[in-house]
Every structure is written in structure tokens, then in C-alpha cells.
Write an enzyme that holds these catalytic residues in place. Structure first.
Site, short mmCIF file in Angstrom:
data_model
loop_
_atom_site.label_atom_id
_atom_site.label_comp_id
_atom_site.label_asym_id
_atom_site.label_seq_id
_atom_site.Cartn_x
_atom_site.Cartn_y
_atom_site.Cartn_z
N THR A 121 63.31 -60.14 18.62
CA THR A 121 64.73 -59.78 18.68
C THR A 121 65.27 -59.28 17.35
O THR A 121 66.43 -58.89 17.25
CB THR A 121 65.58 -60.97 19.16
OG1 THR A 121 65.36 -62.09 18.29
CG2 THR A 121 65.22 -61.35 20.59
N SER A 122 64.43 -59.28 16.31
CA SER A 122 64.74 -58.61 15.04
C SER A 122 66.10 -58.98 14.46
O SER A 122 66.88 -58.11 14.08
CB SER A 122 64.64 -57.09 15.21
OG SER A 122 63.31 -56.71 15.45
N GLU A 160 67.85 -52.76 7.33
CA GLU A 160 66.51 -52.35 6.92
C GLU A 160 66.29 -50.85 7.10
O GLU A 160 65.45 -50.24 6.42
CB GLU A 160 65.44 -53.11 7.70
CG GLU A 160 65.32 -54.59 7.35
CD GLU A 160 66.42 -55.44 7.98
OE1 GLU A 160 67.12 -54.92 8.88
OE2 GLU A 160 66.59 -56.59 7.55
N ASN A 161 67.05 -50.23 8.01
CA ASN A 161 66.88 -48.80 8.26
C ASN A 161 67.28 -47.92 7.08
O ASN A 161 66.92 -46.74 7.03
CB ASN A 161 67.67 -48.37 9.50
CG ASN A 161 67.10 -48.90 10.79
OD1 ASN A 161 67.82 -49.06 11.78
ND2 ASN A 161 65.81 -49.18 10.81
N ARG A 215 61.23 -42.82 17.33
CA ARG A 215 60.26 -42.15 16.46
C ARG A 215 58.88 -42.10 17.09
O ARG A 215 58.18 -41.08 16.99
CB ARG A 215 60.22 -42.85 15.10
CG ARG A 215 61.55 -42.78 14.36
CD ARG A 215 61.42 -43.09 12.90
NE ARG A 215 61.03 -44.47 12.67
CZ ARG A 215 60.74 -44.96 11.45
NH1 ARG A 215 60.76 -44.16 10.40
NH2 ARG A 215 60.41 -46.23 11.30
N ARG A 275 65.08 -55.23 24.86
CA ARG A 275 64.41 -54.46 23.80
C ARG A 275 63.38 -53.54 24.41
O ARG A 275 62.53 -53.96 25.19
CB ARG A 275 63.75 -55.38 22.77
CG ARG A 275 63.06 -54.55 21.68
CD ARG A 275 62.74 -55.31 20.44
NE ARG A 275 62.33 -54.37 19.39
CZ ARG A 275 62.32 -54.66 18.10
NH1 ARG A 275 62.69 -55.87 17.70
NH2 ARG A 275 61.95 -53.76 17.21
N HIS A 306 65.32 -38.91 17.96
CA HIS A 306 66.66 -39.51 17.89
C HIS A 306 67.64 -38.78 18.80
O HIS A 306 68.52 -39.41 19.40
CB HIS A 306 67.16 -39.48 16.45
CG HIS A 306 66.43 -40.43 15.55
ND1 HIS A 306 66.26 -41.76 15.86
CD2 HIS A 306 65.83 -40.25 14.33
CE1 HIS A 306 65.59 -42.37 14.88
NE2 HIS A 306 65.31 -41.47 13.95
N ARG A 353 64.50 -45.97 5.29
CA ARG A 353 63.84 -44.80 5.87
C ARG A 353 64.08 -43.55 5.02
O ARG A 353 64.89 -43.56 4.09
CB ARG A 353 64.35 -44.58 7.30
CG ARG A 353 63.93 -45.65 8.28
CD ARG A 353 64.42 -45.32 9.68
NE ARG A 353 63.98 -46.32 10.66
CZ ARG A 353 64.25 -46.25 11.96
NH1 ARG A 353 64.99 -45.25 12.43
NH2 ARG A 353 63.82 -47.18 12.78
N ASP A 373 64.68 -49.23 20.77
CA ASP A 373 63.49 -49.04 19.94
C ASP A 373 62.58 -47.98 20.54
O ASP A 373 62.41 -47.92 21.77
CB ASP A 373 62.73 -50.38 19.82
CG ASP A 373 61.77 -50.38 18.65
OD1 ASP A 373 61.74 -49.39 17.89
OD2 ASP A 373 61.04 -51.37 18.50
N GLY A 374 61.99 -47.17 19.67
CA GLY A 374 60.94 -46.26 20.12
C GLY A 374 61.26 -44.78 19.98
O GLY A 374 60.44 -43.95 20.40
#
Length: 254
Positions: free
Chosen positions: A209-210, A78-79, A34, A202, A48, A82, A31-32
Site C-alpha cells: 500500500t506504499s 518519492e516521485n 511507465r 492497487r 501517463h 524521477r 500504478d503501472g
């Protein structure tokens, strides 16, 4: 040479000395990317790209430490919400990496089996074709395992497994009164090497933990390590700190 460049290797050795128990399976929520790009004032794609470089480095560290199985949460269901350009760029990166598996001497010398988990029906055909080629080329390897979670959602994977179990009952291949957790697990990851998760990491200062590997992680009561650095800034020290947390948990049980 900066002071940090001198201190970090010493601290890494100290952390590694502290860790007597090494997890067999680490799952990482990267994560992170962006937010890292926004921090630098550059485009999302640059974030990325930096994240992809970190991924390659982390895989090398994991191999050195002796971690046999790594699962990377690379793209969730869910991505897909985008920006289309960002999604297409990410798919191009994934395609490039899976194609690279075919000729990467490190993969074959170290006998790394590459596998995908997730909803294959949601991926474009050209990407899926390269994934399956990489899987086939490494199918017989068993020294290390690299699992890439693409189009992945934990609840989605449980729903698909439930459907397969129900179909098995209807076909008569499964007796309804003989369904066990092992039955569900077999239908979740049929044909894949995906042992229970020992440690989830994470990055990006998020403390959730999504919906990642709910059966193999939450069901196994694995250790969870949240850390502040955005994924492109993740260091070997951060990986070793996570392993130290796992080690402390194991020691407490002994």
C-alpha cells in the site's frame, strides 16, 4: 464485434448484481503507467497520458455505481526523484486537470467537491494556484468528493499533524491529557472531507500500500484489492471485482 465486447457488459452486470454493499470511500494507487509505456515500446509520457484517460473513465464508473468519495494517489513525495522532464510533464497534466474543473459541467452538475491532500509546500506556485482555485470553486459541493494526493507521503502527513498538535499544546488550545485519535484526525485533514477508507485498490501487480493513507486506511482496517492490470488497462470489471471483495468482507461480518 469481438466476443469479449459482448461478454464484458454481461459480466459487469453480474458483478454489480453480486455487490450489495457499496464502499463509501475508495482510495486508488494508480500504478503501472511507465511499465505500460515500456510494454508498448513508447515514451513514458505516452503512458501517463493513457493513465490520465483511464482516471477520467474510472471517475465516471464510480459515480454510476454510487461511490461518493474517491482518493487518487497521483504523485508521492518519492516521485520527486524521477527525471525532471517526467515530473514537469506530470505537473502540467495536473495543472490542466485542475483548470478543467472550473469549467467542467459534470463537476458542477454532480456537485463534486475537489480537494488536494499532501505537502503543498513542495508544489510549484503555478500548480498550487490552480489547485486552490479548483478547491474554492467546489468548496460548497457535498454530493461527491474527489481527493487528489499530490506530494503525498503517509509518514510525512503524520509528522506534520504531530507538529500541529504539539503547537496546539504549547499555545494552550489543546490539553495534553485530552489528546485522542479524533484530535489527531482533525489535525490531519482540517477543513477537508476525508472519511475512513473502506477499500484500497492497487493496480500494476504490486502487493503493497506504499504508505498511502495510513491513518484513514490501515487504522480503519479497510479491504485491499491488488490486481495485475497496469493502470491504463484498468477496466470497469476490475473496479467491480474490487467492490465485490469489499462486499464479501462486509457480509462476513454480518
Amino acid at each position: 464485434m469481438r466476443i469479449r465486447d459482448r461478454i464484458d457488459p454481461l459480466y459487469e452486470r453480474y458483478l454489480q448484481w453480486q455487490c450489495k454493499h457499496i464502499p463509501g470511500h475508495i482510495a486508488i494507487i494508480q500504478d503501472g503507467n511507465r511499465r505500460y509505456a515500456r510494454l508498448l515500446g513508447v515514451g513514458t509520457i505516452e503512458g501517463h497520458r493513457a493513465g490520465a484517460e483511464t482516471t477520467q473513465q474510472v471517475l465516471e464508473w464510480a459515480k454510476e455505481i454510487g461511490i461518493r468519495t474517491i482518493t487518487l494517489y497521483s504523485f508521492s513525495t518519492e516521485n520527486f526523484n524521477r527525471d525532471e522532464g517526467e515530473v514537469n510533464y506530470l505537473f502540467d497534466i495536473f495543472k490542466e486537470k485542475f483548470i478543467g474543473v472550473l469549467s467542467d459541467e459534470r463537476v458542477h452538475a454532480n456537485q463534486i467537491r475537489v480537494q488536494m491532500i499532501g505537502d503543498r509546500s513542495m508544489l510549484p506556485p503555478d500548480l498550487l494556484e490552480t489547485i486552490e482555485a479548483a478547491e474554492e470553486a467546489t468548496r460548497h459541493y457535498s454530493r461527491f468528493f474527489l481527493n487528489i494526493a499530490l506530494a503525498y507521503g503517509g509518514r510525512n502527513e503524520l509528522v506534520h499533524a504531530a507538529r500541529r498538535v504539539v503547537a496546539g499544546v504549547r499555545e494552550g488550545s489543546i490539553a495534553s491529557d485530552e489528546i485522542t485519535p479524533r484530535t489527531v484526525e482533525n489535525y490531519l485533514y482540517e477543513g477537508l472531507h476525508l472519511p475512513p477508507v473502506d477499500l484500497i485498490i492497487r493496480t500494476g501487480n504490486e502487493r503493497r500500500t506504499s504508505n498511502f493513507l495510513p491513518w484513514m486506511a490501515n487504522g480503519n482496517e479497510c479491504a485491499v484489492y491488488f490486481c495485475a492490470p497496469y493502470w491504463p488497462l484498468f477496466r470497469k470489471i476490475d473496479l467491480l471485482r474490487a467492490i465485490r471483495l469489499y462486499d464479501q468482507r462486509i457480509r462476513a461480518r454480518e
